[in-house]
Design an enzyme around this catalytic site. Structure first.
Site, PDB file in Angstrom:
ATOM      1  N   HIS A 219       0.943  -1.349  -0.506  1.00 51.15           N
ATOM      2  CA  HIS A 219       0.100   0.457  -0.083  1.00 51.15           C
ATOM      3  C   HIS A 219       0.434   1.172  -0.106  1.00 51.15           C
ATOM      4  CE1 HIS A 219      -3.814  -2.835   0.250  1.00 51.15           C
ATOM      5  NE2 HIS A 219      -4.149  -2.036   0.734  1.00 51.15           N
ATOM      6  N   SER A 223      -0.144  -0.740  -6.289  1.00 45.90           N
ATOM      7  CA  SER A 223       0.264  -2.033  -7.152  1.00 45.90           C
ATOM      8  C   SER A 223       0.284  -1.735  -7.935  1.00 45.90           C
ATOM      9  CB  SER A 223      -1.312  -2.687  -7.287  1.00 45.90           C
ATOM     10  OG  SER A 223      -2.532  -2.879  -5.499  1.00 45.90           O
ATOM     11  N   LYS A 247     -14.571  -8.105  -8.268  1.00 46.89           N
ATOM     12  CA  LYS A 247     -13.125  -9.679  -9.471  1.00 46.89           C
ATOM     13  C   LYS A 247     -12.390 -10.161  -9.183  1.00 46.89           C
ATOM     14  CE  LYS A 247     -10.654  -8.230 -13.741  1.00 46.89           C
ATOM     15  NZ  LYS A 247      -9.660  -7.291 -14.703  1.00 46.89           N
ATOM     16  N   ASP A 248     -12.679  -9.650  -8.195  1.00 47.17           N
ATOM     17  CA  ASP A 248     -11.781 -11.192  -6.991  1.00 47.17           C
ATOM     18  C   ASP A 248     -13.036 -11.804  -6.705  1.00 47.17           C
ATOM     19  OD1 ASP A 248      -8.927  -9.629  -6.570  1.00 47.17           O
ATOM     20  OD2 ASP A 248      -9.222  -8.837  -5.124  1.00 47.17           O
ATOM     21  N   GLU A 291       6.304 -34.129  -1.039  1.00 45.76           N
ATOM     22  CA  GLU A 291       5.129 -33.333  -2.003  1.00 45.76           C
ATOM     23  C   GLU A 291       5.535 -33.101  -3.411  1.00 45.76           C
ATOM     24  OE1 GLU A 291       2.219 -35.063  -1.448  1.00 45.76           O
ATOM     25  OE2 GLU A 291       1.049 -33.502  -0.244  1.00 45.76           O
TER      26      GLU A 291
END
Length: 439
Positions: A219, A223, A247-248, A291
């Site tokens: 922040h 972005s 959108k998220d 894994e």
């Protein structure tokens, strides 16, 4: 990021005003994820993966806490308590499968998040700290996942713990004491299980704390965006809410649908069948593998098969495996190109896709048996991995001729003709800012 045109939050309800005055949490939330946080108007769905990683972390913490209520960190009962949770606890099978597959989905979105950052230059100034904190989160995830893999106390749990902790034994002088300290003895046992369970329970909350720092660091500069061009005014931004919350939300819906498909129809697809056999120190599995999300690094570890002067091959493999991750911490200073986005770097873009293929090859070889031709392929792929960051990327940064950048984010979205038409329709507006290849 402090935008002079950002909307300032003033609560309207008296109760919210009182809370905001005593503890400015409403103001903090509004400025962090609400309309008070302007973001570039051209973000695409590749910018969803940060939120999806946060969602995956929440799933892991919730399901992990529930699993811990029924788990016994003792070699005599650990395997049995996991199976009992699956069979006898209400929705226990759902919690166990959600936790196991949630780890895989967590790594999937984080790997996509990392490669998005690599392509769009999100590690470049002024966002170096965002990148570095993201890598710290990645390392904590790897440690947490490894310890969690040991807890079911199946065959792969036991032998994976033995092999991975045995890597520390390759370090001269201090290696064996470190290995003994980690295990609480000379082989995985009760002490190991208790330590790994305690740390596995604690580290997700440490990850959550670093995530807060990661978001805080984001922040400050704001972005990044697909063009790599910095925000130049209010016309380049939109409020985070409702535009990117919607959108998220769509991205989260797709994530949860895919997660549910794996969870309900193929819950053991990403696991190893040997881990449904209780740990037996006297029976070594034919093929010990970690894994799947550790396979590229495991391939780099196994790529070293010959001693180099007085340095054992095992130590070289351990050093290379850790170096493959630590190398990413220096990326902001290895890539000196003034252009951020791979969309405007044609040569970089070609080698980026070669790197993607190389990492996929390393992953395939890491899950394959330690025999030819997989060892030789791992050696070539590992050599290219280090060459990409240490040789190819610095050379590209120096000699590449980037494409012209747009003057602004708005121009990239609407096009130069639209911008010039708006300027002609509104006389008195200033001229376009000068192009900047620094983004």
């Amino acid at each position: 990021m402090s935008f002079p045109w950002a909307e300032h939050y003033t609560p309207k309800h008296p109760a919210m005003q009182w809370i905001d005055e005593k503890l400015p949490l409403p103001r903090l939330v509004y400025n962090a994820v609400g309309a008070g946080y302007p973001v570039p108007r051209n973000l695409n769905y590749f910018w969803n993966f940060g939120v999806l990683a946060g969602l995956a972390l929440v799933i892991q913490i919730v399901t992990g806490v529930i699993m811990a209520m029924h788990y016994g960190a003792n070699t005599l009962v650990a395997f049995g308590t996991v199976e009992q949770t699956m069979r006898d606890v209400n929705a226990g099978w759902l919690m166990r499968y959600a936790h196991a597959n949630g780890a895989s989905f967590f790594f999937i979105v984080v790997y996509l998040h990392i490669f998005r950052g690599l392509f769009f230059g999100s590690y470049k100034a002024p966002r170096e700290m965002v990148w570095l904190l993201g890598l710290v989160i990645f390392l904590l995830m790897m440690a947490t996942a490894f310890m969690g893999y040991v807890l079911p106390w199946g065959q792969m749990s036991y032998w994976g713990a033995k092999v991975i902790t045995g890597l520390f034994g390759a370090i001269p002088v201090v290696g064996e004491p470190i290995q003994t300290w980690l295990l609480g003895g000379f082989a995985p046992g009760n002490a190991s299980l208790n330590r790994f369970f305690s740390l596995h329970f604690l580290l997700p909350f440490v990850i959550a704390a670093v995530v807060i720092l990661h978001i805080w660091a984001l922040h400050i500069p704001g972005s990044s965006n697909p063009t790599g061009v910095e925000v130049k005014g209010p016309q380049d931004t939109v409020p985070f809410h409702p535009y990117y919350t919607a959108k998220d939300g769509f991205g989260a819906g797709v994530f949860l649908i895919l997660f549910a498909i794996l969870l309900f129809y193929a819950p053991n697809y990403l696991g190893h069948p040997d881990n449904y056999i209780e740990a037996n120190p006297l029976s070594t599995p034919a093929h010990i593998v970690p894994e799947w999300y550790f396979w590229p690094f495991y391939a780099i570890l196994r790529a070293f098969t010959v001693d180099f002067f007085f340095v054992p091959a095992k130590l070289l493999g351990v050093l290379a495996m850790f170096a493959s991750i630590l190398l990413l911490f220096f990326l902001p200073w290895l890539d000196t190109s003034p252009v951020r986005s791979g969309n405007y770097r044609p040569t970089f873009r070609k080698f980026f896709w070669i790197l993607i293929i190389d990492v996929l090859i390393l992953g395939y070889c890491g899950g394959a048996p330690a025999e030819e031709p997989y060892v030789m392929i791992s050696q070539v792929a590992a050599a290219y991995y280090f060459a990409h960051f240490l040789i190819i990327l610095p050379l590209i940064s120096r000699f590449e001729k980037p494409l012209p950048l747009p003057n602004s984010i708005t121009e990239a979205v609407l096009g130069r003709d639209v911008i010039e038409g708006e300027r002609e329709a509104l006389p008195g507006m200033g001229s376009d800012p000068q192009p900047s290849h620094a983004g």
